[in-house]
Design an enzyme around this catalytic site. Structure first.
Site, mmCIF file in Angstrom:
data_model
loop_
_atom_site.group_PDB
_atom_site.id
_atom_site.type_symbol
_atom_site.label_atom_id
_atom_site.label_comp_id
_atom_site.label_asym_id
_atom_site.label_seq_id
_atom_site.Cartn_x
_atom_site.Cartn_y
_atom_site.Cartn_z
ATOM 1 N N ASN A 13 0.885 -1.167 0.000
ATOM 2 C CA ASN A 13 0.000 0.000 0.000
ATOM 3 C C ASN A 13 0.923 1.218 0.000
ATOM 4 O OD1 ASN A 13 -2.956 0.553 2.122
ATOM 5 N ND2 ASN A 13 -2.666 0.926 -0.042
ATOM 6 N N CYS A 74 -6.562 5.356 7.527
ATOM 7 C CA CYS A 74 -5.791 4.397 6.733
ATOM 8 C C CYS A 74 -4.747 3.763 7.637
ATOM 9 C CB CYS A 74 -5.129 5.119 5.554
ATOM 10 S SG CYS A 74 -4.085 4.043 4.539
ATOM 11 N N ASN A 76 -2.427 1.228 7.027
ATOM 12 C CA ASN A 76 -1.084 1.141 6.443
ATOM 13 C C ASN A 76 -0.466 2.534 6.315
ATOM 14 O OD1 ASN A 76 -1.088 -1.661 6.160
ATOM 15 N ND2 ASN A 76 -2.078 -1.575 4.163
ATOM 16 N N ASN A 171 -15.498 0.202 1.641
ATOM 17 C CA ASN A 171 -14.427 -0.684 1.188
ATOM 18 C C ASN A 171 -14.960 -2.117 1.210
ATOM 19 O OD1 ASN A 171 -11.982 1.269 1.262
ATOM 20 N ND2 ASN A 171 -12.913 1.532 3.271
ATOM 21 N N GLU A 189 -10.590 -1.001 -2.603
ATOM 22 C CA GLU A 189 -10.621 0.208 -1.780
ATOM 23 C C GLU A 189 -11.379 1.344 -2.450
ATOM 24 O OE1 GLU A 189 -7.585 1.828 0.684
ATOM 25 O OE2 GLU A 189 -6.256 0.116 0.318
ATOM 26 N N ARG A 190 -12.281 1.938 -1.688
ATOM 27 C CA ARG A 190 -12.944 3.146 -2.170
ATOM 28 C C ARG A 190 -11.928 4.294 -2.146
ATOM 29 N NH1 ARG A 190 -16.843 5.841 2.466
ATOM 30 N NH2 ARG A 190 -15.214 6.207 4.009
ATOM 31 N N CYS A 199 -4.696 -3.447 2.709
ATOM 32 C CA CYS A 199 -5.499 -2.410 3.359
ATOM 33 C C CYS A 199 -5.463 -2.655 4.858
ATOM 34 C CB CYS A 199 -6.937 -2.427 2.839
ATOM 35 S SG CYS A 199 -8.031 -1.273 3.700
#
Length: 259
Positions: A13, A74, A76, A171, A189-190, A199
């Protein structure tokens, strides 16, 4: 104006990070950030992270999706922000920072980032036989067989825009058991509008769903295999959800440049 950036990745990511403590960009510059994330005409990334000053925390993490708009938490990206702050000399091996969903603590040890996530409620039933859980970002979760051959892009896109999740969408994560306490997870992922290599909030949701369905009633740990590498989720089950949730995995600088 030339802007210095750093490229980081956490299990594939990937993010463009900017030290914005002395502001060089405005967080509302959606077109600029989207152009940076373009993999043909820009730097290429799943998102942009601005590291900013905060009076009560070591720093503030502003996360921006690949479409240029500010997104939800998020995981990551959070680990990459911690490694970035450490590389800048802003923090030691422990930190407390602010993200869109509130305060997070993190620790760097043995080459991994231990990121404390927010407490989470129990999973609930969702459309198409799936489940829903918010771990700082909304996640639809579905068990599948033969996940490596599964059409994540097609099925994921349909569920991402399912009317049940209107108007913002969700998501979408697809899960497969690969061991007694291990899963394989793939995520649509959106904001990226595609499958990503990993994710963080998605694998956290997957691990919590797994623990809920296995009826684990105390501390537990789940190993997660993603397309970009290995992650681990630790948490504690309580009556109404999960606490002491940690997302554990690597974060690394890839390169730096000026755009």
């Amino acid at each position: 104006m030339p802007i210095k950036f750093f490229k980081y990745q956490g299990t594939g990511n990937d993010f463009v990070l900017v030290d914005n403590r002395k502001p060089v960009v405005n967080r509302a510059q959606e077109q600029l950030f989207a152009s940076w994330c373009d993999r043909r005409f820009g730097i290429g990334a799943d998102g942009v992270i601005l590291l900013q000053n905060h009076t009560e925390f070591d720093f503030e993490m502003v996360y921006i999706n690949a479409d240029g708009r500010e997104g939800s938490m998020c995981g990551n990206g959070g680990r990459c922000a911690v490694q970035f702050a450490y590389d800048l000399g802003l923090i030691g091996t422990k930190t407390s920072f602010l993200a869109v969903d509130g305060e997070h603590e993190a620790e760097i040890k043995e080459g991994l980032i231990y990121l404390a996530m927010q407490a989470a409620s129990l999973p609930i039933s969702a459309p198409e036989g799936g489940f829903y859980l918010n771990t700082g970002s909304p996640h639809h979760l579905a068990w599948v067989q033969n996940l490596l051959d599964f059409d994540v892009a097609d099925v994921g896109k349909k569920l991402r825009w399912h009317s049940h999740y209107a108007p913002g969408g969700t998501n979408v994560n697809f899960l497969e058991r690969i061991g007694s306490q291990s899963l394989r997870v793939r995520t649509f992922e959106r904001g990226v509008e595609a499958e990503t290599y990993s994710c963080g909030t998605g694998v956290t949701a997957a691990a919590l769903l797994y623990a809920f369905q296995e009826k684990w009633d105390s501390n537990f740990s789940v190993d997660i295999t993603t397309s970009g590498g290995a992650l681990r989720v630790q948490a504690k089950r309580v009556d109404n959800g999960f606490v002491d949730v940690q997302l554990i995995g690597p974060a690394a600088r890839v390169f730096e440049g000026v755009i």
